[in-house]
Design an enzyme around this catalytic site. Structure first.
Site, PDB file in Angstrom:
ATOM      1  N   SER A  98       0.801  -1.225   0.000  1.00  0.00           N
ATOM      2  CA  SER A  98       0.000   0.000   0.000  1.00  0.00           C
ATOM      3  C   SER A  98       0.832   1.272   0.000  1.00  0.00           C
ATOM      4  O   SER A  98       0.328   2.339  -0.343  1.00  0.00           O
ATOM      5  CB  SER A  98      -0.947   0.013   1.210  1.00  0.00           C
ATOM      6  OG  SER A  98      -0.227  -0.078   2.428  1.00  0.00           O
TER       7      SER A  98
ATOM      8  N   ASP B 196      -3.532   8.010   8.355  1.00  0.00           N
ATOM      9  CA  ASP B 196      -4.477   7.176   9.083  1.00  0.00           C
ATOM     10  C   ASP B 196      -3.716   6.398  10.149  1.00  0.00           C
ATOM     11  O   ASP B 196      -2.622   6.805  10.544  1.00  0.00           O
ATOM     12  CB  ASP B 196      -5.255   6.255   8.121  1.00  0.00           C
ATOM     13  CG  ASP B 196      -4.348   5.375   7.269  1.00  0.00           C
ATOM     14  OD1 ASP B 196      -3.170   5.162   7.654  1.00  0.00           O
ATOM     15  OD2 ASP B 196      -4.808   4.877   6.221  1.00  0.00           O
TER      16      ASP B 196
ATOM     17  N   HIS C 223      -0.668   4.596   7.593  1.00  0.00           N
ATOM     18  CA  HIS C 223       0.046   5.185   6.466  1.00  0.00           C
ATOM     19  C   HIS C 223       0.443   6.649   6.677  1.00  0.00           C
ATOM     20  O   HIS C 223      -0.307   7.407   7.283  1.00  0.00           O
ATOM     21  CB  HIS C 223      -0.815   5.088   5.203  1.00  0.00           C
ATOM     22  CG  HIS C 223      -1.232   3.691   4.874  1.00  0.00           C
ATOM     23  ND1 HIS C 223      -2.453   3.163   5.287  1.00  0.00           N
ATOM     24  CD2 HIS C 223      -0.593   2.702   4.201  1.00  0.00           C
ATOM     25  CE1 HIS C 223      -2.543   1.913   4.860  1.00  0.00           C
ATOM     26  NE2 HIS C 223      -1.428   1.608   4.207  1.00  0.00           N
TER      27      HIS C 223
END
Length: 339
Positions: A34, A303, A306
């Site tokens: 990600s 978040d 990340h």
């Protein structure tokens, strides 16, 4: 997310390259999780997705592209440093699965181990897709192969244990490095020669880990110990590979060192909050209805896991033209410009 916005972004990328100064490399090929995904998970049934606001709130026109942050991620900033206006488009967004400026195969939630990440493109799958891609007349030996992976493998290990009660950690390390070695060798055999590798950041210092493992709010160093062992093993692995694979060149960027430095010296990077997530703090997920901060450039984390766009930009500045401990044995700039 609809196909049209991604195709428009891909078109914009192609046009911007034409109108810009000549890029420093023919193309960039991206693999990983990600931290590098620019939208592949949008097309994967069952995979985790962030194709909704407030993700992408700071992307041009506030488009939620599928990047796991509020705007650009580190791949975009690396691409800019290499002379591109945008990083390569996601593989699954391309009608014929090809692009003249590179392709991004990264998938949020994926890992180096095939057992990591349900419904995602594991590293093994990503490389298989690359092998099947028509790469036109691009000279792969001159391209940059950018990889950011390993964090989800550690998180998956923790999900089955606790940091203090992990059984057979050596087996985990050996399996991880063995798989990673085979994956880099596979890319090498397909024509890759220049590898830009980014190690795993300090997972124990993410907002989610601070809450889950250490109720005092401090970094949970037992997790970071696991990360450091993996990062050290990757460093040795790359050194060994470069001595046996003729013509292989690499730069190992340390997300661990870059993020740790921002946490230790937040004022230097202009951060006011390095412990909680801008979207949802640390206790809840970032969803379409979650309250998010307005001063996003002052937050290290977007978040619970990340980094923010601003943090990615700072990390790339440390790695691209930097020096140890942020990057070894050469920096990305030297890797790119080395003929």
């Amino acid at each position: 997310m609809a196909l049209v916005p991604v195709l428009l972004l891909a078109l914009f990328f192609s046009l911007s390259v034409i109108g810009n100064a000549q890029p420093k490399v023919p193309a960039i090929y991206v693999f990983g999780d990600s931290t590098a995904d620019v939208g592949n998970n949008n097309y994967l049934p069952g995979a985790g997705k962030v194709n909704f606001l407030p993700y992408g709130i700071d992307f041009p026109d506030s488009i939620p592209t599928g990047r796991w942050t509020n705007g650009y991620n580190f791949v975009d900033f690396f691409a800019r440093q290499m002379g591109f206006q945008m990083s390569p488009p996601p593989y699954l967004s391309l009608p014929n699965n090809t692009s003249q400026v590179g392709v991004n195969y990264a998938s949020g939630g994926s890992g180096i181990l095939d057992s990591t990440g349900n419904h995602t493109l594991t590293m093994t799958k990503q490389i298989k897709y690359f092998a099947a891609t028509n790469k036109s007349n691009i000279v792969l030996s001159k391209c940059i192969f950018l990889i950011s992976a390993g964090a989800n493998d550690i998180i998956a290990l923790l999900a089955k244990n606790t940091a203090s009660s992990i059984t057979q950690p050596e087996q985990f390390y050996n399996n991880l490095i063995s798989n990673y070695t085979k994956q880099i060798e596979a890319l090498y055999n397909l024509g890759a020669r220049k590898f830009g590798i980014v190690d795993v950041g300090p997972i124990g210092c993410t907002p989610g880990a601070r809450l889950l493992f250490n109720h005092s709010g401090a970094c949970f160093d037992a997790v970071n110990v696991l990360v450091r062992v993996v990062n050290d093993d990757v460093k040795v692995m790359l050194s060994n590979l470069s001595s046996t694979l003729k013509g292989m060149k690499y730069s190992l960027g340390s997300a661990y060192a870059a993020v740790s430095n921002m946490i230790a010296n937040p004022e230097a990077a202009g951060f006011k909050d390095v412990t909680s997530g801008c979207c949802g703090g640390s206790s809840v997920e970032c969803t379409p209805t979650t309250i998010y901060c307005k001063n996003r450039t002052e937050y290290l984390f977007w978040d619970a896991i990340h980094p923010t766009q601003r943090a990615y930009e700072e990390a790339v500045l440390d790695i691209y033209s930097g020096s140890p401990p942020f990057v070894t044995p050469i920096n990305f700039k030297q890797l790119v410009e080395d003929a």
